[in-house]
Design a protein around this motif. Structure first.
Motif, PDB file in Angstrom:
ATOM      1  N   LEU A  10       0.829  -1.217   0.000  1.00 33.01           N
ATOM      2  CA  LEU A  10       0.000   0.000   0.000  1.00 33.01           C
ATOM      3  C   LEU A  10       0.857   1.257   0.000  1.00 33.01           C
ATOM      4  O   LEU A  10       0.598   2.204  -0.745  1.00 33.01           O
ATOM      5  N   GLY A  11       1.883   1.281   0.860  1.00 31.41           N
ATOM      6  CA  GLY A  11       2.705   2.480   0.971  1.00 31.41           C
ATOM      7  C   GLY A  11       3.574   2.683  -0.263  1.00 31.41           C
ATOM      8  O   GLY A  11       3.623   3.790  -0.823  1.00 31.41           O
ATOM      9  N   GLY A  12       4.256   1.626  -0.696  1.00 24.09           N
ATOM     10  CA  GLY A  12       5.179   1.746  -1.832  1.00 24.09           C
ATOM     11  C   GLY A  12       4.473   2.178  -3.100  1.00 24.09           C
ATOM     12  O   GLY A  12       4.963   3.034  -3.855  1.00 24.09           O
ATOM     13  N   TYR A  29      10.507  -2.360  -6.748  1.00 21.02           N
ATOM     14  CA  TYR A  29      10.942  -3.760  -6.774  1.00 21.02           C
ATOM     15  C   TYR A  29      10.132  -4.539  -5.757  1.00 21.02           C
ATOM     16  O   TYR A  29      10.094  -4.175  -4.575  1.00 21.02           O
ATOM     17  N   GLU A  30       9.492  -5.611  -6.216  1.00 22.88           N
ATOM     18  CA  GLU A  30       8.597  -6.398  -5.365  1.00 22.88           C
ATOM     19  C   GLU A  30       9.043  -7.859  -5.351  1.00 22.88           C
ATOM     20  O   GLU A  30       9.225  -8.459  -6.410  1.00 22.88           O
ATOM     21  N   ARG A  31       9.165  -8.395  -4.162  1.00 17.37           N
ATOM     22  CA  ARG A  31       9.622  -9.789  -3.999  1.00 17.37           C
ATOM     23  C   ARG A  31       8.637 -10.793  -4.591  1.00 17.37           C
ATOM     24  O   ARG A  31       9.016 -11.774  -5.236  1.00 17.37           O
ATOM     25  N   ASP A  32       7.334 -10.561  -4.387  1.00 13.67           N
ATOM     26  CA  ASP A  32       6.323 -11.520  -4.827  1.00 13.67           C
ATOM     27  C   ASP A  32       6.026 -11.378  -6.328  1.00 13.67           C
ATOM     28  O   ASP A  32       6.430 -10.409  -6.957  1.00 13.67           O
ATOM     29  N   LEU A  43     -10.064  -3.546   3.998  1.00 13.28           N
ATOM     30  CA  LEU A  43      -9.295  -2.543   4.740  1.00 13.28           C
ATOM     31  C   LEU A  43     -10.225  -1.398   5.104  1.00 13.28           C
ATOM     32  O   LEU A  43     -10.983  -0.915   4.262  1.00 13.28           O
ATOM     33  N   HIS A  44     -10.162  -0.990   6.368  1.00 13.86           N
ATOM     34  CA  HIS A  44     -10.911   0.192   6.825  1.00 13.86           C
ATOM     35  C   HIS A  44     -10.038   1.410   6.483  1.00 13.86           C
ATOM     36  O   HIS A  44      -8.958   1.577   7.033  1.00 13.86           O
ATOM     37  N   VAL A  45     -10.485   2.227   5.546  1.00 10.43           N
ATOM     38  CA  VAL A  45      -9.703   3.404   5.130  1.00 10.43           C
ATOM     39  C   VAL A  45     -10.298   4.632   5.799  1.00 10.43           C
ATOM     40  O   VAL A  45     -11.482   4.938   5.615  1.00 10.43           O
ATOM     41  N   HIS A 108     -12.128  -3.115  -0.676  1.00 10.59           N
ATOM     42  CA  HIS A 108     -11.670  -4.471  -0.984  1.00 10.59           C
ATOM     43  C   HIS A 108     -10.176  -4.395  -1.301  1.00 10.59           C
ATOM     44  O   HIS A 108      -9.770  -3.753  -2.272  1.00 10.59           O
ATOM     45  N   ARG A 109      -9.388  -5.052  -0.472  1.00  8.25           N
ATOM     46  CA  ARG A 109      -7.944  -4.842  -0.549  1.00  8.25           C
ATOM     47  C   ARG A 109      -7.310  -5.268  -1.889  1.00  8.25           C
ATOM     48  O   ARG A 109      -6.508  -4.519  -2.451  1.00  8.25           O
ATOM     49  N   PRO A 110      -7.646  -6.466  -2.414  1.00  9.75           N
ATOM     50  CA  PRO A 110      -7.044  -6.816  -3.700  1.00  9.75           C
ATOM     51  C   PRO A 110      -7.420  -5.831  -4.813  1.00  9.75           C
ATOM     52  O   PRO A 110      -6.609  -5.548  -5.696  1.00  9.75           O
ATOM     53  N   GLU A 129      13.606  -9.748  -5.350  1.00  2.70           N
ATOM     54  CA  GLU A 129      13.789  -9.663  -3.893  1.00  2.70           C
ATOM     55  C   GLU A 129      15.023  -8.836  -3.556  1.00  2.70           C
ATOM     56  O   GLU A 129      16.151  -9.213  -3.888  1.00  2.70           O
ATOM     57  N   PHE A 130      14.787  -7.720  -2.882  1.00  7.66           N
ATOM     58  CA  PHE A 130      15.885  -6.868  -2.424  1.00  7.66           C
ATOM     59  C   PHE A 130      16.664  -7.614  -1.345  1.00  7.66           C
ATOM     60  O   PHE A 130      16.069  -8.244  -0.461  1.00  7.66           O
ATOM     61  N   THR A 131      18.007  -7.527  -1.410  1.00 10.60           N
ATOM     62  CA  THR A 131      18.818  -8.194  -0.389  1.00 10.60           C
ATOM     63  C   THR A 131      19.659  -7.218   0.427  1.00 10.60           C
ATOM     64  O   THR A 131      19.825  -7.382   1.631  1.00 10.60           O
ATOM     65  N   GLY A 298       5.803   3.066   6.516  1.00  9.73           N
ATOM     66  CA  GLY A 298       4.776   2.045   6.777  1.00  9.73           C
ATOM     67  C   GLY A 298       5.209   0.992   7.783  1.00  9.73           C
ATOM     68  O   GLY A 298       5.961   1.249   8.714  1.00  9.73           O
ATOM     69  N   ASP A 299       4.716  -0.231   7.562  1.00  8.90           N
ATOM     70  CA  ASP A 299       4.982  -1.336   8.490  1.00  8.90           C
ATOM     71  C   ASP A 299       6.483  -1.606   8.650  1.00  8.90           C
ATOM     72  O   ASP A 299       6.893  -2.251   9.625  1.00  8.90           O
ATOM     73  N   ALA A 300       7.289  -1.165   7.714  1.00  8.19           N
ATOM     74  CA  ALA A 300       8.731  -1.391   7.820  1.00  8.19           C
ATOM     75  C   ALA A 300       9.305  -0.722   9.057  1.00  8.19           C
ATOM     76  O   ALA A 300      10.329  -1.150   9.576  1.00  8.19           O
ATOM     77  N   PRO A 305      -2.234  -1.141  15.299  1.00  9.20           N
ATOM     78  CA  PRO A 305      -3.354  -2.088  15.360  1.00  9.20           C
ATOM     79  C   PRO A 305      -4.533  -1.605  14.527  1.00  9.20           C
ATOM     80  O   PRO A 305      -5.166  -0.609  14.878  1.00  9.20           O
ATOM     81  N   GLY A 306      -4.779  -2.273  13.392  1.00  7.78           N
ATOM     82  CA  GLY A 306      -5.979  -1.976  12.595  1.00  7.78           C
ATOM     83  C   GLY A 306      -5.912  -0.750  11.717  1.00  7.78           C
ATOM     84  O   GLY A 306      -6.839  -0.497  10.959  1.00  7.78           O
ATOM     85  N   PHE A 307      -4.812   0.033  11.812  1.00 10.16           N
ATOM     86  CA  PHE A 307      -4.748   1.191  10.906  1.00 10.16           C
ATOM     87  C   PHE A 307      -3.366   1.374  10.275  1.00 10.16           C
ATOM     88  O   PHE A 307      -3.023   2.452   9.782  1.00 10.16           O
ATOM     89  N   GLY A 308      -2.590   0.299  10.237  1.00 12.38           N
ATOM     90  CA  GLY A 308      -1.242   0.369   9.647  1.00 12.38           C
ATOM     91  C   GLY A 308      -1.274   0.745   8.174  1.00 12.38           C
ATOM     92  O   GLY A 308      -0.358   1.413   7.677  1.00 12.38           O
ATOM     93  N   GLY A 309      -2.312   0.318   7.460  1.00  9.33           N
ATOM     94  CA  GLY A 309      -2.416   0.659   6.040  1.00  9.33           C
ATOM     95  C   GLY A 309      -2.614   2.155   5.853  1.00  9.33           C
ATOM     96  O   GLY A 309      -2.019   2.777   4.963  1.00  9.33           O
ATOM     97  N   ASN A 310      -3.430   2.743   6.726  1.00 15.50           N
ATOM     98  CA  ASN A 310      -3.648   4.192   6.653  1.00 15.50           C
ATOM     99  C   ASN A 310      -2.354   4.945   6.938  1.00 15.50           C
ATOM    100  O   ASN A 310      -2.036   5.928   6.275  1.00 15.50           O
ATOM    101  N   LEU A 311      -1.586   4.458   7.930  1.00  8.10           N
ATOM    102  CA  LEU A 311      -0.322   5.134   8.246  1.00  8.10           C
ATOM    103  C   LEU A 311       0.692   4.957   7.114  1.00  8.10           C
ATOM    104  O   LEU A 311       1.448   5.879   6.811  1.00  8.10           O
TER     105      LEU A 311
END
Ligand code: FAD
Length: 356
Positions: A10-12, A29-32, A43-45, A108-110, A129-131, A298-300, A305-311
């Motif tokens: 979400l953040g990237g 660059y995305e690992r997946d 997601l609650h936005v 809807h997150r996807p 995958e970044f190393t 972001g999460d990095a 709790p419950g609002f990491g996507g918003n942050l």
């Protein structure tokens, strides 16, 4: 200016959209693989996420997101069994006060991720995958990937989530701790949810029975996603909207057996591919660090709790604005990154028990 973003979450992606909009070169660059992993179904936005999306995305993308969110969630309901049936026994405002969630809308997150990817197809490299990174004598940063390739830019952004490899190298003093809490998360089609979506409407609801807590929320698309795509964002891949239907999402901690049969049925009828166990982690805050050409969002760097996507989206918006100022020569690059990091650290939650 060139920016490398590690992580197409979400953040990237919000950051990449914002940079591209003003013509700053960006490589993500995305690992997946392109389909990604299951990362929660909805997601609650809240106002922070909405402001970030409006600030970074083209207007067609914003219109597509707006058209497919649920309606406003301004109350949190408490449910209990009354005469053998579930009933609403309390309603608290969802107003952001006194530790309560902020009002917002469910998305809807996807679908959100597909919208965020639209228009960035040539900027995102999947299965990369970044190393590690190296700071070069000319002030640029070189990122290295698991396949032996590398790329160089003026700024490297770690938007690579809770297990961030950028953070591990750059800020090894920041540690992710396992809180020991586990949650089962899932989603059940509304048609199989036995009247619960009608009972709770658009609001989140909590049920506590003995040692078990279940949080529920319905996602009712305000307009059919297929029609919204045609109207607002035809460039969005058709597959992103093809099979979506209204559903009930839920999170459960504690034994399922404690629940009344109507709620056990919700768990039984869930889409298996959307059901997963979540470990709840925390990152205790670390003292400020000097700004360099490497940064994180972001999460990095913080879990919420419950609002990491918003942050994460808020961080992306703030970092984007700072980099734009640097690109225009209004601030030096390091002052821009430092000012973003000061605000990001101040906004990060510091609860005794952080999680997500
Ligand atoms: C089930 C569930 C429900 C949630 N509900 C909400 C909610 O309602 N509201 C809310 O605000 N938040 C919610 N969250 C939290 C939210 O999902 C996260 O806070 C948010 O995704 C963080 O965004 P991010 O961009 O920092 O990281 P992520 O979205 O995790 O993205 C990180 C990306 O980096 C990639 N990556 C990782 N390592 C590497 C590497 N070495 N190289 C390249 N790429 C890498 C990952 O594959 C991933 O795509 C929920 C989380 C879960 C799991």
């Amino acid at each position: 200016m060139k920016v490398i973003v590690i992580g197409a979450g979400l953040g990237g992606l919000t950051l990449a959209q914002g940079l591209r909009r003003v013509g700053i070169e960006v490589a993500v660059y995305e690992r997946d693989g392109a389909l990604g992993r299951a990362q929660g179904v909805s997601l609650h936005v809240d106002d922070r996420g909405v402001a970030a999306l409006q600030g970074c995305l083209p207007s067609a993308h914003v219109a597509m997101i707006d058209a497919t969110m649920g309606r406003l969630r301004d109350k949190t309901l408490k449910l209990s069994e009354v005469d053998g049936s579930l009933a609403v026994v309390d309603a608290q405002p969802t107003d952001g006060a006194a530790g309560r969630a902020r009002p917002g809308r469910q998305t809807h997150r996807p679908l959100l991720r597909s919208i965020l990817l639209t228009g960035l197809e040539d900027a995102v490299r999947f299965e990369a995958e970044f190393t590690r990174f190296e700071r070069l004598p000319d002030g640029t940063v070189q990122a290295w990937f698991a396949d032996g390739s590398n790329d160089t830019a003026d700024v490297l952004v770690g938007a690579d989530g809770i297990g961030s490899a950028v953070r591990r190298q750059y800020l090894p003093q920041a540690q992710v701790l396992d809180s020991g809490r586990r949650m089962l998360m899932g989603a059940t089609p509304s048609r199989a949810a036995a009247g619960l979506p009608e009972l709770i409407g658009d609001n989140p609801a909590v049920v506590r029975i003995q040692d078990t807590t279940m949080v529920l929320g319905a996602l009712r698309f305000t307009s059919p996603p297929t029609l919204a795509r045609q109207r607002f964002l035809p460039a969005l891949p058709r597959a992103a909207v093809a099979t979506i239907e209204d559903y009930l999402m839920w999170a459960l901690s504690g034994p399922v057996d404690d629940l009344p049969p109507s709620l056990q049925r919700i768990v039984d009828e869930a889409w298996p591919e959307m059901t997963s166990t979540l470990r709840v982690g925390m990152i205790p805050p670390i003292p400020p660090w000097p700004a360099t050409a490497v940064t994180v969002l972001g999460d990095a760097i913080h879990l919420a709790p419950g609002f990491g996507g918003n942050l994460a989206m808020q961080d992306a918006h703030r970092l984007c604005s700072a980099l734009i100022e640097a690109n225009r020569g209004q601030l030096s690059l390091l002052d821009a990154i430092g000012s973003y990091e000061d605000i990001m650290r101040a906004a990060a939650p510091v609860p005794a028990k952080a999680g997500r």
